[in-house]
Design a protein around this motif. Structure first.
Motif, PDB file in Angstrom:
ATOM      1  N   LEU A   1     -21.437   7.852 -14.144  1.00 28.37           N
ATOM      2  CA  LEU A   1     -22.034   6.548 -14.442  1.00 28.37           C
ATOM      3  C   LEU A   1     -21.670   6.129 -15.866  1.00 28.37           C
ATOM      4  N   SER A   2     -20.504   6.550 -16.320  1.00 27.14           N
ATOM      5  CA  SER A   2     -20.135   6.399 -17.724  1.00 27.14           C
ATOM      6  C   SER A   2     -19.033   5.379 -17.977  1.00 27.14           C
ATOM      7  N   SER A   3     -18.430   4.814 -16.926  1.00 26.54           N
ATOM      8  CA  SER A   3     -17.263   3.951 -17.143  1.00 26.54           C
ATOM      9  C   SER A   3     -17.345   2.598 -16.449  1.00 26.54           C
ATOM     10  N   ASN A   4     -18.520   2.228 -15.947  1.00 34.18           N
ATOM     11  CA  ASN A   4     -18.711   0.930 -15.272  1.00 34.18           C
ATOM     12  C   ASN A   4     -17.722   0.724 -14.124  1.00 34.18           C
ATOM     13  N   GLU A   5     -17.430   1.788 -13.428  1.00 30.27           N
ATOM     14  CA  GLU A   5     -16.513   1.699 -12.292  1.00 30.27           C
ATOM     15  C   GLU A   5     -17.259   1.261 -11.039  1.00 30.27           C
ATOM     16  N   ASN A   6     -16.533   0.626 -10.131  1.00 32.15           N
ATOM     17  CA  ASN A   6     -17.070   0.324  -8.810  1.00 32.15           C
ATOM     18  C   ASN A   6     -17.104   1.633  -8.020  1.00 32.15           C
ATOM     19  N   PRO A   7     -18.272   2.063  -7.526  1.00 37.39           N
ATOM     20  CA  PRO A   7     -18.348   3.358  -6.852  1.00 37.39           C
ATOM     21  C   PRO A   7     -17.749   3.382  -5.447  1.00 37.39           C
ATOM     22  N   TYR A   8     -17.437   2.197  -4.914  1.00 41.12           N
ATOM     23  CA  TYR A   8     -16.912   2.135  -3.555  1.00 41.12           C
ATOM     24  C   TYR A   8     -15.413   2.407  -3.536  1.00 41.12           C
ATOM     25  N   PRO A   9     -14.903   3.075  -2.504  1.00 47.69           N
ATOM     26  CA  PRO A   9     -13.456   3.310  -2.396  1.00 47.69           C
ATOM     27  C   PRO A   9     -12.737   2.000  -2.040  1.00 47.69           C
ATOM     28  N   PRO A  10     -11.413   1.984  -2.157  1.00 42.61           N
ATOM     29  CA  PRO A  10     -10.674   0.755  -1.839  1.00 42.61           C
ATOM     30  C   PRO A  10     -10.894   0.320  -0.393  1.00 42.61           C
ATOM     31  N   LEU A  11     -10.897  -0.983  -0.170  1.00 44.08           N
ATOM     32  CA  LEU A  11     -10.933  -1.480   1.204  1.00 44.08           C
ATOM     33  C   LEU A  11      -9.674  -1.024   1.938  1.00 44.08           C
ATOM     34  N   PRO A  12      -9.788  -0.726   3.235  1.00 38.01           N
ATOM     35  CA  PRO A  12      -8.615  -0.248   3.984  1.00 38.01           C
ATOM     36  C   PRO A  12      -7.399  -1.164   3.866  1.00 38.01           C
ATOM     37  N   GLY A  13      -7.594  -2.466   3.938  1.00 38.85           N
ATOM     38  CA  GLY A  13      -6.468  -3.386   3.852  1.00 38.85           C
ATOM     39  C   GLY A  13      -5.798  -3.358   2.497  1.00 38.85           C
ATOM     40  N   VAL A  14      -6.588  -3.229   1.438  1.00 39.64           N
ATOM     41  CA  VAL A  14      -6.040  -3.159   0.090  1.00 39.64           C
ATOM     42  C   VAL A  14      -5.298  -1.842  -0.101  1.00 39.64           C
ATOM     43  N   LEU A  15      -5.882  -0.766   0.395  1.00 40.45           N
ATOM     44  CA  LEU A  15      -5.251   0.549   0.267  1.00 40.45           C
ATOM     45  C   LEU A  15      -3.922   0.596   1.010  1.00 40.45           C
ATOM     46  N   ALA A  16      -3.877   0.048   2.204  1.00 40.28           N
ATOM     47  CA  ALA A  16      -2.638   0.052   2.986  1.00 40.28           C
ATOM     48  C   ALA A  16      -1.540  -0.729   2.272  1.00 40.28           C
ATOM     49  N   THR A  17      -1.904  -1.856   1.670  1.00 40.78           N
ATOM     50  CA  THR A  17      -0.924  -2.658   0.934  1.00 40.78           C
ATOM     51  C   THR A  17      -0.395  -1.891  -0.273  1.00 40.78           C
ATOM     52  N   ALA A  18      -1.295  -1.215  -0.993  1.00 39.94           N
ATOM     53  CA  ALA A  18      -0.878  -0.435  -2.157  1.00 39.94           C
ATOM     54  C   ALA A  18       0.040   0.717  -1.747  1.00 39.94           C
ATOM     55  N   GLN A  19      -0.287   1.370  -0.635  1.00 39.25           N
ATOM     56  CA  GLN A  19       0.556   2.465  -0.159  1.00 39.25           C
ATOM     57  C   GLN A  19       1.947   1.973   0.213  1.00 39.25           C
ATOM     58  N   GLN A  20       2.005   0.814   0.828  1.00 41.41           N
ATOM     59  CA  GLN A  20       3.304   0.250   1.193  1.00 41.41           C
ATOM     60  C   GLN A  20       4.110  -0.088  -0.063  1.00 41.41           C
ATOM     61  N   ALA A  21       3.448  -0.632  -1.066  1.00 42.71           N
ATOM     62  CA  ALA A  21       4.142  -0.956  -2.310  1.00 42.71           C
ATOM     63  C   ALA A  21       4.644   0.298  -3.006  1.00 42.71           C
ATOM     64  N   ALA A  22       3.901   1.386  -2.883  1.00 39.45           N
ATOM     65  CA  ALA A  22       4.301   2.637  -3.530  1.00 39.45           C
ATOM     66  C   ALA A  22       5.596   3.200  -2.946  1.00 39.45           C
ATOM     67  N   GLU A  23       5.926   2.813  -1.725  1.00 33.67           N
ATOM     68  CA  GLU A  23       7.159   3.297  -1.111  1.00 33.67           C
ATOM     69  C   GLU A  23       8.399   2.778  -1.823  1.00 33.67           C
ATOM     70  N   ALA A  24       8.226   1.747  -2.645  1.00 31.76           N
ATOM     71  CA  ALA A  24       9.359   1.193  -3.400  1.00 31.76           C
ATOM     72  C   ALA A  24       9.215   1.497  -4.889  1.00 31.76           C
ATOM     73  N   MET A  25       8.565   2.615  -5.221  1.00 32.61           N
ATOM     74  CA  MET A  25       8.330   2.922  -6.632  1.00 32.61           C
ATOM     75  C   MET A  25       9.608   3.269  -7.390  1.00 32.61           C
ATOM     76  N   ASN A  26      10.707   3.427  -6.682  1.00 35.57           N
ATOM     77  CA  ASN A  26      11.988   3.640  -7.357  1.00 35.57           C
ATOM     78  C   ASN A  26      12.543   2.355  -7.953  1.00 35.57           C
ATOM     79  N   ARG A  27      11.921   1.234  -7.661  1.00 40.79           N
ATOM     80  CA  ARG A  27      12.353  -0.060  -8.185  1.00 40.79           C
ATOM     81  C   ARG A  27      11.383  -0.544  -9.260  1.00 40.79           C
TER      82      ARG A  27
END
Length: 355
Positions: A31-57
């Protein structure tokens, strides 16, 4: 021996919120960093994972998709936007673009810990104006602190770490009295959590006053703290200056993609914010019932003005599996977290006298 510039030695360290120390038989809560305690929404997480596949660019340095999405969402031009690695990066960009040796930056104190760091890093001088007894900006005193050396005024609403937010009417009156050649930076990192009459309408302020700059982030309400993406809204001239001094390719491809996806899933994300606000209200009710008082919280955190008791209370909470953020000799900031964390915190307060 090569020495840094003299003012670099004066930069105060940033103290991040620490994770909870494991406690046998206890679930711990950060409770020390004012973070949102909820995990990423599935749709947001899937988009981020797809973007990570091009991390060589390299990422899109122009943040085209992000600026287009924000422009549509806010009703502004893409040339009025500047992105950075969290809204804190935009503070550094702004001060490096507009301030230097001999310049002054007025801000409330206690307020966001990064302000003195960024001001000093720019070679400027910070002018700290004490907050009121209930943790609010003293706008009259801040106005009086403006001199011909002032280049910027920083307003943090809601104020981190004390909690209260500024009202639109009082900020509009304040801005109207600030010289046109002084930037008024409205730091709205916790904007989405505000539930009060007459909340600040930053876009309206900007439309009426070209020296206003708005800072916002995806770290808090949108839950993308680990990806570091924030943005400024300003006139094309100011936004252009911020983009000019920004680190090339600073906002990663994954961060940009997740931010755009978050805007597309905003309704679901704001439902989570509503839940956090309800939990904040439940926490404040429990704090009050336990005999304690805190300034009116409009972010996702509460502030305990404890003075010399700060370290002892932080240790007490830590022993109970609750990591909180102490400000030595001043007080504790405690983020709104999971319901179990609220229950444990309130139970501890019931057994701890407020004075």
């Amino acid at each position: 021996m090569v020495e840094p510039l003299p003012h670099v030695r004066d930069i105060p360290p940033y103290v991040p919120g620490k994770p909870a120390v494991p406690q046998p038989g206890l679930t711990t809560f950060k409770l020390s960093s004012n973070e949102n305690p909820y995990p990423p929404l599935p749709g947001v997480l899937a988009t981020a994972q797809q973007a990570a596949e091009a991390m060589n660019r390299y990422p899109d340095m122009g943040c085209v998709a992000l600026y287009d999405a924000l422009a549509t969402r806010l009703g502004v031009g893409t040339d009025e936007l500047a992105a950075g690695t969290g809204s804190v990066a935009l503070i550094y960009h702004l001060l490096s673009a507009y301030c230097g040796i001999g310049d002054e930056v007025v801000h409330a104190w206690r307020s966001f810990e990064a302000y003195p760091i960024a001001i000093t890093a720019a070679g400027a001088t910070g002018v700290k104006v004490p907050v009121t007894a209930d943790g609010r900006h003293d706008l009259s005193a801040m106005a009086a602190a403006i001199t011909d050396r002032t280049r910027a005024v920083l307003l943090c609403t809601p104020n981190n770490p004390t909690g209260p937010a500024l009202g639109h009417a009082e900020v509009a009156t304040f801005v109207a009295g600030v010289p046109d050649d002084v930037l008024v930076v409205v730091d709205e990192a916790y904007l989405e959590f505000v539930r009060m009459a007459d909340p600040v309408d930053g876009l309206a302020l900007l439309r009426g006053h070209p020296n206003v700059v708005l800072l916002r982030t995806f770290s808090k309400a949108y839950g993308l703290a680990g990806l570091r993406v924030g943005y400024a809204v300003a006139t094309p001239e100011v936004a252009g200056a911020l983009r000019a001094v920004a680190l090339p390719f600073g906002v990663s491809s994954v961060a940009q993609a997740a931010a755009v996806a978050s805007l597309a899933h905003e309704e679901d994300l704001m439902a989570r914010v509503d839940a956090l606000v309800e939990e904040r209200d439940r926490l404040v009710a429990g704090i009050t019932d336990a005999g304690w008082t805190v300034p009116e919280p409009q972010g996702n955190f509460v502030w305990f003005d404890l003075g010399e008791r700060t370290a002892d209370l932080a240790a007490t909470f830590g022993d109970a599996g609750l990591a909180v953020r102490p400000f030595a000799g001043e007080g504790l900031r405690i983020s709104v977290g999971e319901p179990e964390a609220t229950d444990r915190l309130v139970a501890l307060l019931r057994t701890t006298p407020p004075a």
